[in-house]
Structures are given as structure tokens and as C-alpha cells.
Design an enzyme around this catalytic site. Structure first.
Site, PDB file in Angstrom:
ATOM      1  N   HIS A 124      -3.446 -68.380  40.455  1.00 24.51           N
ATOM      2  CA  HIS A 124      -2.090 -68.100  39.985  1.00 24.51           C
ATOM      3  C   HIS A 124      -2.054 -67.620  38.545  1.00 24.51           C
ATOM      4  O   HIS A 124      -1.050 -67.735  37.848  1.00 24.51           O
ATOM      5  CB  HIS A 124      -1.173 -69.306  40.212  1.00 24.51           C
ATOM      6  CG  HIS A 124      -0.615 -69.299  41.607  1.00 24.51           C
ATOM      7  ND1 HIS A 124      -1.421 -69.084  42.695  1.00 24.51           N
ATOM      8  CD2 HIS A 124       0.633 -69.426  42.081  1.00 24.51           C
ATOM      9  CE1 HIS A 124      -0.668 -69.103  43.798  1.00 24.51           C
ATOM     10  NE2 HIS A 124       0.598 -69.306  43.444  1.00 24.51           N
ATOM     11  N   ASP A 185       5.979 -76.772  36.134  1.00 21.02           N
ATOM     12  CA  ASP A 185       7.192 -76.596  36.951  1.00 21.02           C
ATOM     13  C   ASP A 185       6.864 -76.355  38.421  1.00 21.02           C
ATOM     14  O   ASP A 185       7.702 -76.569  39.292  1.00 21.02           O
ATOM     15  CB  ASP A 185       7.999 -75.389  36.439  1.00 21.02           C
ATOM     16  CG  ASP A 185       8.564 -75.645  35.064  1.00 21.02           C
ATOM     17  OD1 ASP A 185       8.605 -76.818  34.647  1.00 21.02           O
ATOM     18  OD2 ASP A 185       8.957 -74.675  34.392  1.00 21.02           O
ATOM     19  N   GLU A 296      14.454 -79.226  29.637  1.00 21.42           N
ATOM     20  CA  GLU A 296      14.114 -77.804  29.586  1.00 21.42           C
ATOM     21  C   GLU A 296      15.386 -77.023  29.268  1.00 21.42           C
ATOM     22  O   GLU A 296      16.403 -77.608  28.874  1.00 21.42           O
ATOM     23  CB  GLU A 296      13.486 -77.318  30.902  1.00 21.42           C
ATOM     24  CG  GLU A 296      12.066 -77.821  31.117  1.00 21.42           C
ATOM     25  CD  GLU A 296      11.252 -76.991  32.096  1.00 21.42           C
ATOM     26  OE1 GLU A 296      11.746 -75.952  32.579  1.00 21.42           O
ATOM     27  OE2 GLU A 296      10.106 -77.399  32.391  1.00 21.42           O
TER      28      GLU A 296
HETATM   29  P1  FAD Z   1      -6.448 -69.884  38.256  1.00 24.52           P
HETATM   30  O1  FAD Z   1      -5.504 -68.772  38.094  1.00 24.52           O
HETATM   31  O2  FAD Z   1      -7.250 -69.893  39.485  1.00 24.52           O
HETATM   32  O3  FAD Z   1      -7.406 -69.964  36.976  1.00 24.52           O
HETATM   33  C1  FAD Z   1      -6.896 -69.894  35.663  1.00 24.52           C
HETATM   34  C2  FAD Z   1      -8.038 -69.850  34.649  1.00 24.52           C
HETATM   35  O4  FAD Z   1      -8.709 -71.101  34.647  1.00 24.52           O
HETATM   36  C3  FAD Z   1      -9.108 -68.813  34.976  1.00 24.52           C
HETATM   37  O5  FAD Z   1      -9.673 -68.340  33.777  1.00 24.52           O
HETATM   38  C4  FAD Z   1     -10.131 -69.594  35.752  1.00 24.52           C
HETATM   39  O6  FAD Z   1     -11.419 -69.036  35.692  1.00 24.52           O
HETATM   40  C5  FAD Z   1     -10.053 -70.946  35.064  1.00 24.52           C
HETATM   41  N1  FAD Z   1     -10.327 -72.055  35.983  1.00 24.52           N
HETATM   42  C6  FAD Z   1      -9.790 -72.284  37.201  1.00 24.52           C
HETATM   43  N2  FAD Z   1     -10.280 -73.428  37.697  1.00 24.52           N
HETATM   44  C7  FAD Z   1     -11.125 -73.927  36.775  1.00 24.52           C
HETATM   45  C8  FAD Z   1     -11.945 -75.067  36.706  1.00 24.52           C
HETATM   46  N3  FAD Z   1     -11.998 -75.961  37.690  1.00 24.52           N
HETATM   47  N4  FAD Z   1     -12.690 -75.260  35.593  1.00 24.52           N
HETATM   48  C9  FAD Z   1     -12.657 -74.382  34.563  1.00 24.52           C
HETATM   49  N5  FAD Z   1     -11.914 -73.262  34.590  1.00 24.52           N
HETATM   50  C10 FAD Z   1     -11.155 -73.045  35.676  1.00 24.52           C
HETATM   51  N6  FAD Z   1       1.920 -73.295  33.447  1.00 24.52           N
HETATM   52  C11 FAD Z   1       2.430 -74.274  32.706  1.00 24.52           C
HETATM   53  O7  FAD Z   1       1.802 -74.725  31.765  1.00 24.52           O
HETATM   54  N7  FAD Z   1       3.663 -74.805  32.989  1.00 24.52           N
HETATM   55  C12 FAD Z   1       4.397 -74.395  34.041  1.00 24.52           C
HETATM   56  O8  FAD Z   1       5.479 -74.906  34.275  1.00 24.52           O
HETATM   57  C13 FAD Z   1       3.878 -73.360  34.855  1.00 24.52           C
HETATM   58  N8  FAD Z   1       4.556 -72.919  35.930  1.00 24.52           N
HETATM   59  C14 FAD Z   1       4.029 -71.950  36.707  1.00 24.52           C
HETATM   60  C15 FAD Z   1       4.722 -71.512  37.820  1.00 24.52           C
HETATM   61  C16 FAD Z   1       4.216 -70.534  38.637  1.00 24.52           C
HETATM   62  C17 FAD Z   1       4.993 -70.071  39.839  1.00 24.52           C
HETATM   63  C18 FAD Z   1       2.966 -69.939  38.307  1.00 24.52           C
HETATM   64  C19 FAD Z   1       2.402 -68.851  39.158  1.00 24.52           C
HETATM   65  C20 FAD Z   1       2.258 -70.348  37.194  1.00 24.52           C
HETATM   66  C21 FAD Z   1       2.774 -71.354  36.377  1.00 24.52           C
HETATM   67  N9  FAD Z   1       2.106 -71.803  35.248  1.00 24.52           N
HETATM   68  C22 FAD Z   1       2.620 -72.811  34.505  1.00 24.52           C
HETATM   69  C23 FAD Z   1       0.862 -71.170  34.810  1.00 24.52           C
HETATM   70  C24 FAD Z   1      -0.346 -71.873  35.392  1.00 24.52           C
HETATM   71  O9  FAD Z   1      -0.495 -73.147  34.804  1.00 24.52           O
HETATM   72  C25 FAD Z   1      -1.620 -71.097  35.111  1.00 24.52           C
HETATM   73  O10 FAD Z   1      -1.495 -69.775  35.545  1.00 24.52           O
HETATM   74  C26 FAD Z   1      -2.803 -71.759  35.791  1.00 24.52           C
HETATM   75  O11 FAD Z   1      -3.980 -71.189  35.294  1.00 24.52           O
HETATM   76  C27 FAD Z   1      -2.758 -71.546  37.271  1.00 24.52           C
HETATM   77  O12 FAD Z   1      -3.597 -72.453  37.915  1.00 24.52           O
HETATM   78  P2  FAD Z   1      -4.578 -71.948  39.037  1.00 24.52           P
HETATM   79  O13 FAD Z   1      -5.153 -73.143  39.682  1.00 24.52           O
HETATM   80  O14 FAD Z   1      -3.952 -70.960  39.913  1.00 24.52           O
HETATM   81  O15 FAD Z   1      -5.686 -71.268  38.097  1.00 24.52           O
END
Ligand code: FAD
Length: 563
Positions: A124, A185, A296
Site C-alpha cells: 500500500h 486510519d 483528527e
Molecule cells: P508496503 O507498501 O508493502 O511497504 C512500505 C515500505 O516498507 C516499503 O519500503 C517496504 O519495502 C517496507 N517494508 C514492508 N514490510 C517491511 C518489513 N516487514 N520490514 C521492513 N520493511 C518493510 N499511514 C499512517 O501512518 N497513518 C494512516 O492513517 C494511514 N492510512 C492509510 C490509508 C490507506 C488507505 C493507505 C493505502 C495507506 C495509509 N497509510 C497510513 C500509509 C501506510 O502506513 C504506508 O503506506 C505503509 O507503508 C503501508 O503498509 P504496507 O504493509 O502496505 O507496506
């Protein structure tokens, strides 16, 4: 050739190895353009390290899980849906040792292989941060099969896999009457993904971000070592990884702090027409001792029938006056609050709510209330997701921009951005709320924030209509984001990007400011070949020295990595 030198040095002298890495990593030009999102624009992989001889070597690794070498297109996509880098292989680990063996194997290939590794949580990210062009993507959700273990007692916690989704942690902890304290969120994100950024939501003013609510991590470094770290054990790695954008290691397990879970939530929305009253009330609430549990806010620009759309989930306190309220043509600010309670506390919570609301100066006809379960409240964005998916509006480009703005500049920011730059907000929500960093925010982590105690998170959560060239089109939204960033820079507001994205290493340097040197040194210590999280585009895995020298005859190399 280079890899032979590397192997020789590695076998004979660790100090020489370090010197070689210093030289290689300092070869990254300051203004290298890391911005392209086109596969063909990425530097070509040297022929002797192409996928045809790397992949068989991966196949030979003895794993509990497996590699997939085909049909990996999903790993070249993310929520942002604007950057697409196809990996050569995806690892589906079933154990931590699968991750460690893979990274160790790639580390042992030396700097010449150019093979990189990206952990992919739930994918994400917004601009390819979890992708690895022709590299290896680790599908962290495969590790989910490891159990969530809950420890009750005075300081309850949950031990969870780095690939675990927060929604699963919520379901499991609720069975024990417990829950994590600090959230995002949206809950369909992984632990590793949010801890690599910060994890900021409406509870962060009180509990700090998610990275402040972790007791311990298990990490696989860029050398393939499995290390347990905490405040008291390998503390430098612990703090490096928290907010570390995946640069120092892959989080395979995390120990998350828990609290007793509330049963019910009073969820409240009120409107303001004046930004300074709105932000004054927000700041008052985040500074009060006995306040709401979640705070918020969001900006509404020129919306028709706004309060009518709220009625499906909220009840107006004064239905007649609320129905007469006209939002059209106006810029309004919505303060959103939540109060946790148990069914046996209804009277006391109502009194507390009345008291808290009496301290605020919102437009009185716009008080809307709702009562929902804790689960329903925390999982609120998923309900919107389901609706958007039904309309085919979830998997479209999301050119989001997230900023942290210092309190001293928030009025100036609001005046220009909401008053001038943005005159159209139908592309998606614009969140805005303050947090107080003196409450449980730790400056030792890799997270970068403005240099003031109170900072505002401002999130422009735009969706772009595919193929549109109008206001709701991708190009237009990106231009608007650029204008906001340019304004912040020109007016020297001291803002920082959250979920940062930059095109050059010079910009990363500016982003980290005084933290850059420590960030580089930590990179050298834990991922000296720059294997991890290439999609963040902070460091580039060392370009073979020969090629680099040929291209950069004039360049003077700094004396040391951290210089
Ligand atoms: P990914 O997109 O898969 O990875 C993100 C980064 O972290 C990449 O660089 C990846 O290589 C690295 N990574 C992933 N897993 C690991 C691991 N296990 N160890 C080390 N590195 C790793 N953020 C907030 O803070 N607050 C919010 O309220 C919020 N709301 C959101 C709502 C939506 C609908 C979306 C799409 C995103 C939101 N986000 C929010 C942002 C979100 O926290 C970040 O985009 C987060 O990185 C997404 O998590 P993911 O598991 O999909 O990570």
C-alpha cells in the site's frame, strides 16, 4: 572482477571490506536522478549478472517456502498505482530463515550483482517503495502463518509477524479484551510496512505513533543476520529500523504494546468556518489532560449537501438547524473526535462529552454524533473501501501527498494552501490534525519531523480519475502537489514529507537534515551493499566501480562514507 576483489577482501580483512564499501557507496552521485518510473530508464544490469545466471542460484537455496519467477506482476503494483517495477523473483517465505538465507546469498554475491531486495507488506505504498526492479520482492504476508501470541498481565503485549495485517491483530487481541494503543486510519496494512514509516492516526497525540508502541523487534539485516533488538538490546538497530523506510533490515517479528480495549465509541463531528478557531480547539484538546481518545480533522472545500451525506452514519444534535446549513461555496473545517467507553459508563461518558464539547467554539448547528463498536470505528475506512471497490474506484492512481507542518506555520500554510492553491477538493479527503511530540515521540528513531513539539499532519488523499485531463486527472493533481511543495519550500515553513518520496539524493539529504549522517552510518552498518528497499530510492546498490569511474572522471570522492 569487482566481486573477486570483494570476496578476497571479505575473506582477508574486514577493515578493507569496509573501506571498499565506503568507496562504492560514496560513488553515488549527489544528484543522481532516481525519479523515473519507466522500466527502460533504470540503469541496465551488467550482462554477467543478468537474471539468467542469478535465478538458477536462487533456485538452489534450501527453503521452507518458495520462489516464484513468473506471474509476479502484482509485485510491480501498489496503492499509488503510478510506479511499476517488475521484480525477477518473488520469495514467499515460510520462515525467518528463508529471508535470512536469501539475503545472505545476495550479500555474498557482492556489490557487482546489482540484485536488490524489497520487503512487500500489503503493497500500500504510493510510489513503488515496496518494489524492486529486476530484484527480489519478499512477500511478507506469507509469514502471517506464524501465530499471533498475546501476553496478558500488567504490561500486555502481542508478538506478531512483520507481515501480519493490523486488522488481524485487532481481531485476535479483542478476544482477550485487549488492543494496540496506536493505529493507522486503515487496518489492511502490515506491521512491517507501517513501522517502517511511523503509523500516525488520531491516537498519536496521546500514545505517539505506532513506532512508539513497540517493545521489541526481530530484524534480518542487509547482511542476512537475524538480530533481536529493543531499547535495551541492539538499541541502535531498533531505533534505526523504526521509521527507517526499510533501509536497515526486514522486520520479521514485532512485540506490540497493548491496552484494555474499549467496547464502544462515541464518534463526533463538528464544523468550523474559521481555520484559526478550528486549530485552536484541536490544540486545546490535544493538550488537555482528560480529553478525547482520538482527535483528527479534515478540510471541506465547496461541497454541496455535505451534512446530508453524513446522516447515513451520524445523527445531528439539532436536525432542523442542521438541515438548513449550507456548505456550498464555503471552505469548512471538520473536527472529528472519539471517546471510548464501556456500556456501564454511559452516564459518566455523556457528562464528560458535554464538558469537552462546551470548551469548543464550533458552529452549533453542525454537531453530529454516532455510537459504534470499537471494531467498527477502527475499521471505518474498510467500509469506504468496499463501496469504492464496487464502483471500480479503489484500484486507480492515488497521487497522495502527506506533510508534517510545524504549529508556528500552520495558519500561514492553511491560508495559502486552502485559500489559494486548492479551490477544488473533490479529489479526496484532506486530513489535518495536530500531535504533540513531547507525548511519547522518540527522536532516536529514523522518522523525520519538523523541529517543534506540536506538528500537524496534513494529508492530501487524492484519487485520480483514469484518463481524465481535467481537475480530477493525475497530471493536474501532481501539479497541485508540486505547487504545495514549492510553496512550503519558498516560504521556508520547515515542513517535512511523511511517507516521503524524492527524486535525488540531494533532496533526501535535505529531508533528513541533521539526521542524514546518522542515517548513512546506520546504512553502512546494517546494509552496507544497499540491498534493501531500493524502491525508496535513497541509496543505489553500488554501481560497479569501473563503470562509475568511466562516467564520472571529474568526481572527487569524499574521504569517508559519512562525510
Ligand atoms: P508496503 O507498501 O508493502 O511497504 C512500505 C515500505 O516498507 C516499503 O519500503 C517496504 O519495502 C517496507 N517494508 C514492508 N514490510 C517491511 C518489513 N516487514 N520490514 C521492513 N520493511 C518493510 N499511514 C499512517 O501512518 N497513518 C494512516 O492513517 C494511514 N492510512 C492509510 C490509508 C490507506 C488507505 C493507505 C493505502 C495507506 C495509509 N497509510 C497510513 C500509509 C501506510 O502506513 C504506508 O503506506 C505503509 O507503508 C503501508 O503498509 P504496507 O504493509 O502496505 O507496506
Amino acid at each position: 572482477m569487482l566481486s573477486h576483489v570483494y570476496r578476497f577482501l571479505k575473506q582477508n580483512n574486514v577493515i578493507h571490506l569496509k573501506l571498499l564499501m565506503i568507496l562504492l557507496m560514496s560513488c553515488i552521485p549527489d544528484r543522481i536522478d532516481l525519479s523515473s518510473n519507466h522500466l527502460e530508464a533504470t540503469p541496465p544490469i551488467p550482462s554477467h549478472f543478468n537474471s539468467s545466471n542469478i535465478l538458477p542460484s536462487l533456485k538452489k537455496l534450501c527453503l521452507d517456502g518458495y520462489f516464484s519467477f513468473e506471474n509476479n506482476q502484482y509485485a510491480a503494483r501498489d496503492f499509488g498505482n503510478t510506479h511499476h517495477f517488475l521484480p525477477s523473483a518473488v520469495l514467499h517465505p515460510k520462515s525467518v530463515s528463508d529471508i535470512s538465507s536469501t539475503i545472505k546469498h545476495i550479500f555474498d554475491m557482492g556489490p557487482g550483482s546489482q540484485l536488490t531486495v524489497a520487503a512487500r507488506g500489503h503493497g500500500h505504498s504510493l510510489q513503488g517503495q515496496a518494489q524492486a526492479h529486476q530484484g527480489v520482492v519478499i512477500n511478507m504476508e506469507s509469514l502471517q502463518e506464524q501465530e499471533i501470541q498475546i501476553y496478558t498481565g500488567e504490561q500486555p503485549y502481542a508478538d506478531v509477524s512483520g507481515g501480519q495485517l493490523w486488522i488481524n491483530i485487532l481481531h485476535e487481541t479483542l478476544r482477550y479484551g485487549l488492543a494496540p494503543k496506536s493505529w493507522t486510519d486503515y487496518l489492511y496494512l502490515t506491521v512491517g510496512g507501517t513501522l517502517s514509516n511511523a503509523g500516525i492516526s488520531g491516537q498519536a497525540f496521546k500514545h505517539g505513533p505506532q513506532i512508539s508502541n513497540v517493545y521489541q523487534l526481530e530484524v534480518v539485516t542487509g547482511k542476512g543476520e537475524v538480530v533481536t533488538c529493543s531499547e535495551n538490546q541492539n538499541a541502535d538497530l531498533f531505533y534505526a529500523v523504526l521509521g527507517g523506510l526499510g533501509q536497515f533490515g526486514i522486520i520479521t517479528r514485532a512485540r506490540i504494546s497493548l491496552e484494555p480495549a474499549p467496547k464502544m465509541i462515541k464518534w463526533i463531528r463538528v464544523l468550523y468556518s474559521d481555520f484559526s478557531s478550528f486549530s485552536k480547539d484541536q490544540e486545546h484538546l490535544i493538550s488537555s489532560q482528560d480529553s478525547f481518545n482520538y482527535i483528527e480533522g479534515f478540510v471541506i472545500i465547496n461541497r454541496t449537501g455535505l451534512l446530508n451525506t453524513w446522516r447515513s452514519s451520524f445523527d445531528p444534535k439539532d436536525p432542523i438547524r442542521a438541515s438548513q446549513f449550507n456548505s456550498e461555496g464555503r471552505t469548512l473545517y471538520c473536527l472529528e473526535m472519539a471517546l471510548y467507553f464501556s456500556p456501564n459508563e454511559v452516564d459518566s461518558v455523556n457528562k464528560k462529552l458535554e464538558r469537552l464539547l462546551s470548551e469548543l467554539s464550533y458552529i452549533h448547528s453542525t454537531l453530529f454524533l454516532s455510537e459504534v463498536s470499537y471494531l467498527e470505528f477502527l475499521n471505518r475506512v474498510h467500509f469506504s473501501e468496499r463501496k469504492l471497490r464496487q464502483k471500480g474506484l479503489w484500484e486507480i492512481p492515488h497521487p497522495w501527498l502527506n506533510l508534517l507542518v510545524p504549529k508556528s506555520k500552520i495558519n500561514q500554510f492553511a491560508e495559502e494552501v486552502f485559500g489559494n492553491i486548492l479551490n477544488y477538493s473533490s479529489n479526496g479527503p484532506i486530513l489535518i490534525y495536530p500531535v504533540n511530540k513531547s507525548n511519547r515521540w522518540n527522536n532516536k528513531t529514523s522518522l523525520v519531523t519538523p523541529d517543534e513539539d506540536i506538528v500537524y499532519l496534513v494529508a492530501f488523499l487524492s484519487s485520480a480519475t483514469p484518463f481524465s485531463t481535467g481537475k480530477d486527472g493525475l497530471e493536474n493533481i501532481l501539479t497541485q502537489n508540486k505547487r504545495i511543495l514549492e510553496y512550503c519550500a519558498e516560504a521556508r515553513l520547515g515542513t517535512k514529507q511523511y511517507l516521503p518520496h524524492y527524486s535525488t539524493q540531494e533532496e533526501w539529504r535535505a529531508h533528513f537534515g541533521p539526521k542524514w549522517k546518522a542515517f548513512q552510518q546506520r546504512k553502512l552498518a546494517y546494509d552496507p551493499l544497499a540491498i534493501l528497499a531500493p524502491g525508496q530510492r535513497i541509496f543505489q546498490k553500488a554501481i560497479p566501480l569501473k563503470t562509475h569511474l568511466a562516467n564520472q572522471p571529474q568526481r572527487k570522492y569524499p574521504a569517508s562514507f559519512g562525510a
